[in-house]
Design a protein around this motif. Structure first.
Motif, PDB file in Angstrom:
ATOM      1  N   MET A 295       1.087  -1.386   0.162  1.00  0.00           N
ATOM      2  CA  MET A 295       0.258   0.107   0.234  1.00  0.00           C
ATOM      3  C   MET A 295       1.037   1.426   0.273  1.00  0.00           C
ATOM      4  O   MET A 295       1.529   1.623   0.956  1.00  0.00           O
ATOM      5  CB  MET A 295      -1.049  -0.114   1.166  1.00  0.00           C
ATOM      6  N   GLY A 296       0.865   2.259  -1.603  1.00  0.00           N
ATOM      7  CA  GLY A 296       1.332   3.266  -0.796  1.00  0.00           C
ATOM      8  C   GLY A 296       0.456   4.344  -1.107  1.00  0.00           C
ATOM      9  O   GLY A 296      -0.449   4.204  -0.989  1.00  0.00           O
ATOM     10  N   ILE A 297       1.603   5.633  -0.997  1.00  0.00           N
ATOM     11  CA  ILE A 297       0.379   6.580  -1.472  1.00  0.00           C
ATOM     12  C   ILE A 297       0.056   7.309  -2.737  1.00  0.00           C
ATOM     13  O   ILE A 297       1.109   6.824  -3.949  1.00  0.00           O
ATOM     14  CB  ILE A 297       1.885   7.631  -0.724  1.00  0.00           C
ATOM     15  N   SER A 298      -1.559   7.372  -2.840  1.00  0.00           N
ATOM     16  CA  SER A 298      -1.538   8.103  -4.212  1.00  0.00           C
ATOM     17  C   SER A 298      -1.320   9.329  -4.732  1.00  0.00           C
ATOM     18  O   SER A 298      -0.836   9.929  -3.680  1.00  0.00           O
ATOM     19  CB  SER A 298      -3.279   7.627  -4.100  1.00  0.00           C
ATOM     20  N   ILE A 299      -1.459   8.996  -5.843  1.00  0.00           N
ATOM     21  CA  ILE A 299      -1.676  11.123  -6.073  1.00  0.00           C
ATOM     22  C   ILE A 299      -2.997  11.819  -6.167  1.00  0.00           C
ATOM     23  O   ILE A 299      -1.915  13.296  -5.755  1.00  0.00           O
ATOM     24  CB  ILE A 299      -2.013  11.038  -7.456  1.00  0.00           C
ATOM     25  N   TRP A 300      -3.620  10.977  -5.187  1.00  0.00           N
ATOM     26  CA  TRP A 300      -4.870  12.412  -4.389  1.00  0.00           C
ATOM     27  C   TRP A 300      -4.264  12.643  -3.681  1.00  0.00           C
ATOM     28  O   TRP A 300      -4.387  13.375  -3.338  1.00  0.00           O
ATOM     29  CB  TRP A 300      -5.869  11.644  -4.714  1.00  0.00           C
ATOM     30  N   GLN A 301      -4.055  11.548  -2.875  1.00  0.00           N
ATOM     31  CA  GLN A 301      -2.960  11.670  -0.967  1.00  0.00           C
ATOM     32  C   GLN A 301      -1.738  13.133  -1.393  1.00  0.00           C
ATOM     33  O   GLN A 301      -1.860  14.285  -0.475  1.00  0.00           O
ATOM     34  CB  GLN A 301      -2.433  10.674  -0.242  1.00  0.00           C
ATOM     35  N   LEU A 302      -0.915  12.939  -2.250  1.00  0.00           N
ATOM     36  CA  LEU A 302       0.023  13.467  -2.239  1.00  0.00           C
ATOM     37  C   LEU A 302      -0.564  14.712  -2.707  1.00  0.00           C
ATOM     38  O   LEU A 302      -0.071  15.943  -2.421  1.00  0.00           O
ATOM     39  CB  LEU A 302       0.746  13.062  -3.405  1.00  0.00           C
ATOM     40  N   LEU A 303      -1.572  15.470  -3.940  1.00  0.00           N
ATOM     41  CA  LEU A 303      -2.185  15.904  -4.134  1.00  0.00           C
ATOM     42  C   LEU A 303      -2.550  16.925  -2.233  1.00  0.00           C
ATOM     43  O   LEU A 303      -2.701  18.749  -2.506  1.00  0.00           O
ATOM     44  CB  LEU A 303      -2.975  16.502  -5.112  1.00  0.00           C
ATOM     45  N   ILE A 304      -3.233  16.599  -2.085  1.00  0.00           N
ATOM     46  CA  ILE A 304      -4.014  17.276  -0.679  1.00  0.00           C
ATOM     47  C   ILE A 304      -3.039  17.275   0.254  1.00  0.00           C
ATOM     48  O   ILE A 304      -3.312  18.131   1.051  1.00  0.00           O
ATOM     49  CB  ILE A 304      -4.975  15.399  -0.228  1.00  0.00           C
ATOM     50  N   ILE A 305      -2.011  16.527   0.781  1.00  0.00           N
ATOM     51  CA  ILE A 305      -0.932  17.015   1.594  1.00  0.00           C
ATOM     52  C   ILE A 305       0.068  17.944   0.535  1.00  0.00           C
ATOM     53  O   ILE A 305       0.122  19.438   1.351  1.00  0.00           O
ATOM     54  CB  ILE A 305      -0.031  15.711   1.523  1.00  0.00           C
ATOM     55  N   LEU A 306       0.179  18.280  -0.381  1.00  0.00           N
ATOM     56  CA  LEU A 306       0.420  19.790  -1.255  1.00  0.00           C
ATOM     57  C   LEU A 306      -0.484  20.787  -0.535  1.00  0.00           C
ATOM     58  O   LEU A 306       0.118  21.967  -0.795  1.00  0.00           O
ATOM     59  CB  LEU A 306       0.380  19.968  -2.860  1.00  0.00           C
ATOM     60  N   VAL A 307      -1.816  20.331  -0.931  1.00  0.00           N
ATOM     61  CA  VAL A 307      -2.466  21.841  -0.681  1.00  0.00           C
ATOM     62  C   VAL A 307      -2.340  22.261   0.819  1.00  0.00           C
ATOM     63  O   VAL A 307      -2.231  23.172   1.043  1.00  0.00           O
ATOM     64  CB  VAL A 307      -3.773  21.118  -1.070  1.00  0.00           C
ATOM     65  N   ILE A 308      -2.405  21.310   1.710  1.00  0.00           N
ATOM     66  CA  ILE A 308      -2.367  22.019   3.216  1.00  0.00           C
ATOM     67  C   ILE A 308      -0.899  22.477   3.384  1.00  0.00           C
ATOM     68  O   ILE A 308      -1.128  23.402   4.137  1.00  0.00           O
ATOM     69  CB  ILE A 308      -2.390  20.687   3.833  1.00  0.00           C
ATOM     70  N   VAL A 309      -0.076  22.495   2.587  1.00  0.00           N
ATOM     71  CA  VAL A 309       1.282  22.579   3.103  1.00  0.00           C
ATOM     72  C   VAL A 309       1.225  23.850   2.188  1.00  0.00           C
ATOM     73  O   VAL A 309       1.613  24.997   3.070  1.00  0.00           O
ATOM     74  CB  VAL A 309       2.371  21.369   2.341  1.00  0.00           C
ATOM     75  N   LEU A 310       0.405  23.899   0.645  1.00  0.00           N
ATOM     76  CA  LEU A 310       0.230  25.193   0.585  1.00  0.00           C
ATOM     77  C   LEU A 310      -0.270  26.459   1.136  1.00  0.00           C
ATOM     78  O   LEU A 310      -0.250  27.675   1.239  1.00  0.00           O
ATOM     79  CB  LEU A 310      -0.026  25.397  -1.175  1.00  0.00           C
ATOM     80  N   LEU A 311      -1.254  26.565   2.180  1.00  0.00           N
ATOM     81  CA  LEU A 311      -2.296  26.641   2.333  1.00  0.00           C
ATOM     82  C   LEU A 311      -1.499  27.325   3.823  1.00  0.00           C
ATOM     83  O   LEU A 311      -1.910  28.152   4.432  1.00  0.00           O
ATOM     84  CB  LEU A 311      -3.410  25.667   3.306  1.00  0.00           C
ATOM     85  N   LEU A 312      -0.910  26.262   4.510  1.00  0.00           N
ATOM     86  CA  LEU A 312       0.475  26.330   5.750  1.00  0.00           C
ATOM     87  C   LEU A 312       1.128  27.792   5.976  1.00  0.00           C
ATOM     88  O   LEU A 312       1.100  28.089   6.426  1.00  0.00           O
ATOM     89  CB  LEU A 312       1.100  25.245   6.722  1.00  0.00           C
ATOM     90  N   PHE A 313       2.025  27.121   4.893  1.00  0.00           N
ATOM     91  CA  PHE A 313       3.318  28.427   4.441  1.00  0.00           C
ATOM     92  C   PHE A 313       2.859  29.260   2.957  1.00  0.00           C
ATOM     93  O   PHE A 313       3.839  30.059   4.077  1.00  0.00           O
ATOM     94  CB  PHE A 313       4.698  27.347   4.561  1.00  0.00           C
ATOM     95  N   GLY A 314       2.536  29.127   2.284  1.00  0.00           N
ATOM     96  CA  GLY A 314       1.546  29.988   1.618  1.00  0.00           C
ATOM     97  C   GLY A 314       3.291  30.164   0.418  1.00  0.00           C
ATOM     98  O   GLY A 314       4.243  29.133   0.336  1.00  0.00           O
TER      99      GLY A 314
END
Length: 69
Positions: free
Chosen positions: A1-20
């Protein structure tokens, strides 16, 4: 079980919201320049070791001994 592309996109959005985006760009460029500096330092160290070892002649006698254990 690996990380899917959707999970990576969600993490990227959260990081963008936190840091800018601007801060992430700065962090990325700082990290890139740090890696570049590290590689340059490693290359300089390697070339200085080669320069130090060139030109040295070690004279001596080679003998073969039989050690008992």
């Amino acid at each position: 079980m690996g990380i899917s592309i959707w999970q990576l996109l969600i993490i990227l959005v959260i990081v963008l919201l936190l840091f800018g985006a601007k801060r992430l760009r700065n962090i990325g460029s700082d990290l890139g320049s740090a890696v570049k500096g590290f590689r340059s330092a490693m290359k300089d160290e390697e070339s200085s070791k080669i320069e130090q070892s060139e030109g040295k002649v070690i004279e001596g006698e080679v003998t073969k001994t039989k050690d008992k254990v």
